[in-house]
Design a protein around this motif. Structure first.
Motif, PDB file in Angstrom:
ATOM      1  N   GLY A 191      24.939 -25.665  -8.642  1.00 51.43           N
ATOM      2  CA  GLY A 191      25.325 -26.818  -9.449  1.00 51.43           C
ATOM      3  C   GLY A 191      24.100 -27.452 -10.068  1.00 51.43           C
ATOM      4  N   PRO A 192      23.993 -28.770 -10.056  1.00 48.42           N
ATOM      5  CA  PRO A 192      22.825 -29.435 -10.650  1.00 48.42           C
ATOM      6  C   PRO A 192      21.593 -29.271  -9.765  1.00 48.42           C
ATOM      7  CG  PRO A 192      24.308 -31.052  -9.668  1.00 48.42           C
ATOM      8  CD  PRO A 192      25.004 -29.735  -9.569  1.00 48.42           C
ATOM      9  N   ILE A 193      20.670 -28.464 -10.226  1.00 49.99           N
ATOM     10  CA  ILE A 193      19.452 -28.143  -9.471  1.00 49.99           C
ATOM     11  C   ILE A 193      18.234 -28.531 -10.307  1.00 49.99           C
ATOM     12  CG2 ILE A 193      18.172 -26.327  -8.259  1.00 49.99           C
ATOM     13  CD1 ILE A 193      20.967 -26.743  -7.109  1.00 49.99           C
ATOM     14  N   ARG A 194      17.192 -28.993  -9.662  1.00 46.92           N
ATOM     15  CA  ARG A 194      15.950 -29.343 -10.358  1.00 46.92           C
ATOM     16  C   ARG A 194      15.168 -28.076 -10.699  1.00 46.92           C
ATOM     17  NH1 ARG A 194      14.671 -34.712 -10.280  1.00 46.92           N
ATOM     18  NH2 ARG A 194      15.907 -36.026  -8.870  1.00 46.92           N
ATOM     19  N   THR A 195      15.376 -27.574 -11.900  1.00 43.46           N
ATOM     20  CA  THR A 195      14.684 -26.377 -12.378  1.00 43.46           C
ATOM     21  C   THR A 195      14.146 -26.633 -13.777  1.00 43.46           C
ATOM     22  OG1 THR A 195      16.635 -25.406 -13.431  1.00 43.46           O
ATOM     23  CG2 THR A 195      16.325 -24.959 -11.086  1.00 43.46           C
ATOM     24  N   GLY A 196      13.538 -25.595 -14.352  1.00 43.76           N
ATOM     25  CA  GLY A 196      13.021 -25.721 -15.711  1.00 43.76           C
ATOM     26  C   GLY A 196      14.114 -26.030 -16.714  1.00 43.76           C
ATOM     27  N   MET A 197      15.337 -25.515 -16.471  1.00 44.18           N
ATOM     28  CA  MET A 197      16.436 -25.745 -17.405  1.00 44.18           C
ATOM     29  C   MET A 197      16.886 -27.205 -17.417  1.00 44.18           C
ATOM     30  SD  MET A 197      18.975 -22.463 -17.282  1.00 44.18           S
ATOM     31  CE  MET A 197      18.414 -20.809 -17.697  1.00 44.18           C
ATOM     32  N   THR A 198      16.697 -27.897 -16.306  1.00 48.29           N
ATOM     33  CA  THR A 198      17.119 -29.296 -16.233  1.00 48.29           C
ATOM     34  C   THR A 198      15.951 -30.271 -16.329  1.00 48.29           C
ATOM     35  OG1 THR A 198      17.005 -29.321 -13.802  1.00 48.29           O
ATOM     36  CG2 THR A 198      19.101 -28.683 -14.810  1.00 48.29           C
ATOM     37  N   GLN A 199      14.759 -29.736 -16.543  1.00 50.67           N
ATOM     38  CA  GLN A 199      13.567 -30.583 -16.575  1.00 50.67           C
ATOM     39  C   GLN A 199      13.620 -31.623 -17.690  1.00 50.67           C
ATOM     40  OE1 GLN A 199       9.939 -28.328 -16.825  1.00 50.67           O
ATOM     41  NE2 GLN A 199       8.633 -30.057 -16.321  1.00 50.67           N
ATOM     42  N   ALA A 200      14.242 -31.257 -18.812  1.00 50.58           N
ATOM     43  CA  ALA A 200      14.288 -32.172 -19.952  1.00 50.58           C
ATOM     44  C   ALA A 200      15.268 -33.334 -19.741  1.00 50.58           C
ATOM     45  CB  ALA A 200      14.677 -31.405 -21.214  1.00 50.58           C
ATOM     46  N   GLN A 207      20.212 -38.990 -11.925  1.00 52.60           N
ATOM     47  CA  GLN A 207      20.731 -39.831 -10.851  1.00 52.60           C
ATOM     48  C   GLN A 207      22.150 -40.297 -11.141  1.00 52.60           C
ATOM     49  OE1 GLN A 207      17.803 -42.935 -10.528  1.00 52.60           O
ATOM     50  NE2 GLN A 207      16.193 -41.547  -9.786  1.00 52.60           N
ATOM     51  N   THR A 208      22.401 -40.662 -12.398  1.00 56.04           N
ATOM     52  CA  THR A 208      23.734 -41.116 -12.774  1.00 56.04           C
ATOM     53  C   THR A 208      24.750 -39.992 -12.627  1.00 56.04           C
ATOM     54  OG1 THR A 208      22.827 -42.744 -14.311  1.00 56.04           O
ATOM     55  CG2 THR A 208      25.124 -42.086 -14.644  1.00 56.04           C
ATOM     56  N   PHE A 209      24.401 -38.826 -13.143  1.00 54.76           N
ATOM     57  CA  PHE A 209      25.310 -37.671 -13.057  1.00 54.76           C
ATOM     58  C   PHE A 209      25.598 -37.315 -11.606  1.00 54.76           C
ATOM     59  CE2 PHE A 209      26.096 -33.159 -12.537  1.00 54.76           C
ATOM     60  CZ  PHE A 209      27.090 -32.912 -13.468  1.00 54.76           C
ATOM     61  N   ALA A 210      24.538 -37.207 -10.796  1.00 55.55           N
ATOM     62  CA  ALA A 210      24.715 -36.807  -9.401  1.00 55.55           C
ATOM     63  C   ALA A 210      25.540 -37.813  -8.625  1.00 55.55           C
ATOM     64  CB  ALA A 210      23.346 -36.616  -8.745  1.00 55.55           C
ATOM     65  N   HIS A 211      25.320 -39.090  -8.900  1.00 57.20           N
ATOM     66  CA  HIS A 211      26.061 -40.142  -8.196  1.00 57.20           C
ATOM     67  C   HIS A 211      27.548 -40.079  -8.534  1.00 57.20           C
ATOM     68  CE1 HIS A 211      26.433 -44.002  -6.107  1.00 57.20           C
ATOM     69  NE2 HIS A 211      27.283 -44.345  -7.056  1.00 57.20           N
ATOM     70  N   ARG A 212      27.852 -39.771  -9.781  1.00 60.21           N
ATOM     71  CA  ARG A 212      29.242 -39.756 -10.231  1.00 60.21           C
ATOM     72  C   ARG A 212      29.962 -38.456  -9.888  1.00 60.21           C
ATOM     73  NH1 ARG A 212      28.542 -42.160 -16.405  1.00 60.21           N
ATOM     74  NH2 ARG A 212      28.196 -44.368 -15.822  1.00 60.21           N
ATOM     75  N   ALA A 215      29.231 -34.855  -4.184  1.00 58.53           N
ATOM     76  CA  ALA A 215      29.506 -35.526  -2.919  1.00 58.53           C
ATOM     77  C   ALA A 215      28.221 -36.026  -2.262  1.00 58.53           C
ATOM     78  CB  ALA A 215      30.233 -34.575  -1.972  1.00 58.53           C
ATOM     79  N   LEU A 216      27.134 -35.270  -2.412  1.00 54.30           N
ATOM     80  CA  LEU A 216      25.850 -35.659  -1.815  1.00 54.30           C
ATOM     81  C   LEU A 216      25.081 -36.644  -2.683  1.00 54.30           C
ATOM     82  CD1 LEU A 216      24.637 -32.246  -0.336  1.00 54.30           C
ATOM     83  CD2 LEU A 216      25.777 -34.144   0.829  1.00 54.30           C
ATOM     84  N   ARG A 217      25.547 -36.829  -3.915  1.00 51.38           N
ATOM     85  CA  ARG A 217      24.999 -37.832  -4.834  1.00 51.38           C
ATOM     86  C   ARG A 217      23.519 -37.640  -5.131  1.00 51.38           C
ATOM     87  NH1 ARG A 217      28.576 -43.304  -4.089  1.00 51.38           N
ATOM     88  NH2 ARG A 217      30.570 -42.217  -4.022  1.00 51.38           N
ATOM     89  N   ARG A 218      23.143 -36.383  -5.312  1.00 53.38           N
ATOM     90  CA  ARG A 218      21.770 -36.069  -5.704  1.00 53.38           C
ATOM     91  C   ARG A 218      21.732 -34.684  -6.317  1.00 53.38           C
ATOM     92  NH1 ARG A 218      19.404 -32.314  -2.346  1.00 53.38           N
ATOM     93  NH2 ARG A 218      20.325 -32.068  -0.255  1.00 53.38           N
ATOM     94  N   TYR A 219      20.678 -34.406  -7.058  1.00 56.64           N
ATOM     95  CA  TYR A 219      20.405 -33.055  -7.532  1.00 56.64           C
ATOM     96  C   TYR A 219      19.915 -32.207  -6.357  1.00 56.64           C
ATOM     97  CZ  TYR A 219      20.776 -32.886 -12.653  1.00 56.64           C
ATOM     98  OH  TYR A 219      21.234 -32.825 -13.933  1.00 56.64           O
ATOM     99  N   GLY A 220      20.157 -30.925  -6.427  1.00 59.55           N
ATOM    100  CA  GLY A 220      19.657 -30.016  -5.414  1.00 59.55           C
ATOM    101  C   GLY A 220      18.267 -29.511  -5.756  1.00 59.55           C
ATOM    102  N   GLU A 221      17.620 -28.929  -4.767  1.00 59.81           N
ATOM    103  CA  GLU A 221      16.304 -28.332  -4.938  1.00 59.81           C
ATOM    104  C   GLU A 221      16.435 -26.810  -4.969  1.00 59.81           C
ATOM    105  OE1 GLU A 221      13.706 -30.085  -5.619  1.00 59.81           O
ATOM    106  OE2 GLU A 221      14.674 -32.013  -5.241  1.00 59.81           O
ATOM    107  N   GLY A 249      26.184 -29.341  -3.942  1.00 61.91           N
ATOM    108  CA  GLY A 249      26.251 -30.695  -3.419  1.00 61.91           C
ATOM    109  C   GLY A 249      27.644 -31.285  -3.390  1.00 61.91           C
ATOM    110  N   GLY A 250      28.653 -30.437  -3.458  1.00 62.40           N
ATOM    111  CA  GLY A 250      30.038 -30.908  -3.443  1.00 62.40           C
ATOM    112  C   GLY A 250      30.596 -31.226  -4.813  1.00 62.40           C
ATOM    113  N   LEU A 251      29.942 -30.754  -5.868  1.00 58.53           N
ATOM    114  CA  LEU A 251      30.418 -31.047  -7.227  1.00 58.53           C
ATOM    115  C   LEU A 251      31.827 -30.500  -7.458  1.00 58.53           C
ATOM    116  CD1 LEU A 251      28.450 -30.868 -10.517  1.00 58.53           C
ATOM    117  CD2 LEU A 251      30.558 -29.580 -10.330  1.00 58.53           C
ATOM    118  N   THR A 252      32.061 -29.243  -7.059  1.00 60.14           N
ATOM    119  CA  THR A 252      33.378 -28.647  -7.323  1.00 60.14           C
ATOM    120  C   THR A 252      34.439 -29.144  -6.361  1.00 60.14           C
ATOM    121  OG1 THR A 252      32.700 -26.724  -5.992  1.00 60.14           O
ATOM    122  CG2 THR A 252      32.472 -26.551  -8.388  1.00 60.14           C
TER     123      THR A 252
END
Length: 256
Positions: A191-200, A207-212, A215-221, A249-252
């Motif tokens: 799901g939402p992971i901190r990589t080069g594709m999401t760096q921008a 934070q807003t996206f992950a919170h909304r 389930a874990l309310r954060r980006y993954g590593e 992180g429970g997105l699906t």
């Protein structure tokens, strides 16, 4: 039945797109577990840097430049890896590109073709090239990296979503086809992971996206995806095949 092992030490693993992000984390995790790691990437300098870092820590890693859109390079590099390590036990299809374009955009056909070439066609070509070597491995494993975009799409990402959905279908079909040989084929959907594709993406937006949405309310590593990849490649994971596993992180799982 004897207890299967929980170590990949001594196994040879080929990882595509290992120069950065999840691929780099996967190379580190496998090397730290004692595997022989083939670090492949489209950019030779990044593959070299990752391999040098691992070698500097006394770990077993070699670098190859590999453009997964080139079938000739796929065949050459795969065979070179197997020859260099004397075996090939694990294939991790991780290489990727961004594939966002509106359906009526002028560049849509170009984005579509590139997305399918790198994100889907390359996977089957890598499997076909690796298969003769995997068939000789004691615990052969294939892990394809797809995306939660294969399970639920975002606007203007149809090339990417279609390619990733294709990876899910390819995984299931190959799991059925190769199961009789003991070769497991599984798929991870990050799901939402901190990589080069999401760096921008700005941190506040992350934070807003992950919170909304999660389930874990954060980006993954990247390492969190890498450890799931490792788990699927253990000899003990011998009865897991055809699985499509979100690491999101429970997105699906979250409705709202």
């Amino acid at each position: 039945m004897s207890a299967p092992g929980r170590s990949v030490a001594g196994s040879a693993v080929l990882i595509t797109g290992a120069g950065d992000g999840m691929g780099r984390a996967t190379a580190r995790v496998f090397a730290e577990e004692g595997a022989l790691v083939a670090v492949t990437d489209y950019r030779s300098e990044t593959a070299d840097a990752v391999a040098a870092e691992l070698q500097g820590r006394g770990l077993a890693a070699e670098a190859w430049r590999l453009d997964v859109a080139d079938p000739v390079e796929i065949a050459r590099v795969t065979n070179e890896v197997a020859e260099r390590f004397g075996r090939l036990d694990i294939l991790v299809n991780n290489a990727g590109v961004s594939g966002f374009s509106a359906i009526d955009s002028d560049d849509y056909e170009v984005v579509w073709a590139r997305s399918l070439a790198v994100l889907l066609t390359a996977h089957q070509r890598m499997v076909r090239a690796a298969l003769p070597h995997l068939r000789r491995a004691p615990a052969p494993r294939i892990v394809n990296i797809a995306s939660t975009e294969a399970l639920g799409a975002t606007a203007q990402d149809s090339p990417y979503a279609a390619a990733k959905a294709g990876v899910v279908g390819l995984t299931r079909a190959l799991a059925v086809e190769l199961g009789r040989e003991g070769i497991t084929v599984n798929c991870i959907c990050p799901g939402p992971i901190r990589t080069g594709m999401t760096q921008a993406v700005p941190d506040e937006a992350k934070q807003t996206f992950a919170h909304r949405r999660t389930a874990l309310r954060r980006y993954g590593e990247p390492e969190e995806v890498a450890h799931m990849t490792l788990s699927l490649c253990l000899p003990a994971a011998s009865y897991i095949t055809g699985a499509i596993i979100p690491v999101d992180g429970g997105l699906t799982a979250r409705n709202a």
